[in-house]
Design an enzyme around this catalytic site. Structure first.
Site, short mmCIF file in Angstrom:
data_model
loop_
_atom_site.label_atom_id
_atom_site.label_comp_id
_atom_site.label_asym_id
_atom_site.label_seq_id
_atom_site.Cartn_x
_atom_site.Cartn_y
_atom_site.Cartn_z
N MET A 246 -27.20 -72.64 30.63
CA MET A 246 -25.95 -72.92 29.94
C MET A 246 -24.96 -73.60 30.86
O MET A 246 -24.82 -73.24 32.01
CB MET A 246 -25.32 -71.63 29.43
CG MET A 246 -25.93 -71.08 28.17
SD MET A 246 -24.82 -69.99 27.26
CE MET A 246 -23.90 -69.15 28.52
N CYS A 247 -24.29 -74.58 30.32
CA CYS A 247 -23.11 -75.19 30.92
C CYS A 247 -22.25 -75.67 29.76
O CYS A 247 -22.70 -75.68 28.61
CB CYS A 247 -23.47 -76.38 31.82
SG CYS A 247 -24.29 -75.93 33.38
N GLY A 248 -21.05 -76.07 30.03
CA GLY A 248 -20.19 -76.62 28.98
C GLY A 248 -19.65 -77.96 29.41
O GLY A 248 -19.23 -78.13 30.56
#
Length: 263
Positions: free
Chosen positions: A1-3
């Site tokens: 996950m990253c944004g």
């Protein structure tokens, strides 16, 4: 996950509010990765006789004034210089290639974060809110910005390993996902002169696009080629002086939400 987040302002009357509009977008991504965060803002484009450089040193008390004097003597006349947290923005008479070559042989604790005529990148270990506060993001103006908050999966949590990555003048990249062929691609890009400073797979993608553009490909062709050459799952936002592009892998398993208004 990253944004990842991006904002392009079509209404120039909003340029003074870019940071105020963009900071909440970046902070909203906190739960997708609290390890480190960063952003690229495009503003105050310089004439081609000048280059804008953002450097970073881990020591807040580093002697940036002394470095400016060295650059004046060794590289080119420094016109403006400003310390922003542990980053240092300066404008000088030189080229991107000359600046990169100079710091290749300088002390290795100084990192070149971005080079161009409009781009400025600021990034650090910490949450998006902390990083926004470090660099006073809400007070920044400009035409567009892209940002990232990271959950490290394949390399260390460091300032150097945080996004955006910039490997060419006025171009940068943020990434949600991972690449499976980055080691092989890294070796290939080195034969074209690409330089690497981390083990991060995103730095490989950034060098891929910078190399494509340096050899004459358009951004659109580079994006189409990437769908063939890059293995893995990813959503990229690639910033340029004129705006930014978004690319999703052919399976498109990473989420992306896009919207457009008159502004």
């Amino acid at each position: 996950m990253c944004g990842i987040v991006g904002l392009y302002l079509k209404n120039s009357q909003l340029n003074e509010s870019l940071g105020k509009l963009f900071a909440p977008m970046l902070i909203q991504m906190t739960q997708r990765g609290p390890d480190s965060a960063g952003f690229a803002v495009y503003r105050d484009e310089l004439p081609h006789s000048l280059i804008k450089v953002v450097l970073q040193h881990p020591d807040l008390a580093f002697d940036w004034a002394g470095l400016s004097r060295e650059l004046n003597q060794d590289l080119g006349t420094v016109h403006q210089a400003e310390q922003i947290h542990n980053h240092f923005k300066l404008e000088l008479i030189s080229t991107g290639d000359e600046v990169r070559e100079y710091f290749e042989h300088h002390e290795d604790t100084i990192a070149v974060v971005s080079i161009g005529h409009a781009i400025e990148i600021y990034k650090e270990v910490g949450t998006p809110e902390q990083v926004s506060n470090y660099f006073d993001l809400t007070q920044m103006h400009g035409t567009h910005a892209i940002g990232h908050t990271r959950m490290a999966t394949e390399s260390a949590v460091t300032t150097a390993g945080s996004h955006p990555f910039s490997t060419g003048d006025d171009i940068c990249l943020v990434h949600n996902g991972s690449l499976s062929n980055h080691n092989r691609l890294r070796d290939k890009l080195k034969t074209y002169g690409a330089r690497f400073y981390t083990e991060n797979d995103t730095e490989v993608a950034a060098n891929y696009f910078a190399t494509k553009l340096a050899f004459g490909a358009t951004l659109e062709q580079s994006l189409r080629d990437a769908l063939v050459d890059l293995d893995g799952f990813y959503t990229f936002a690639i910033g340029t002086a004129n705006g930014f592009a978004v690319l999703r892998d052919p399976i498109a398993c990473k989420p992306a939400v896009m919207a457009e208004t008159d502004d």
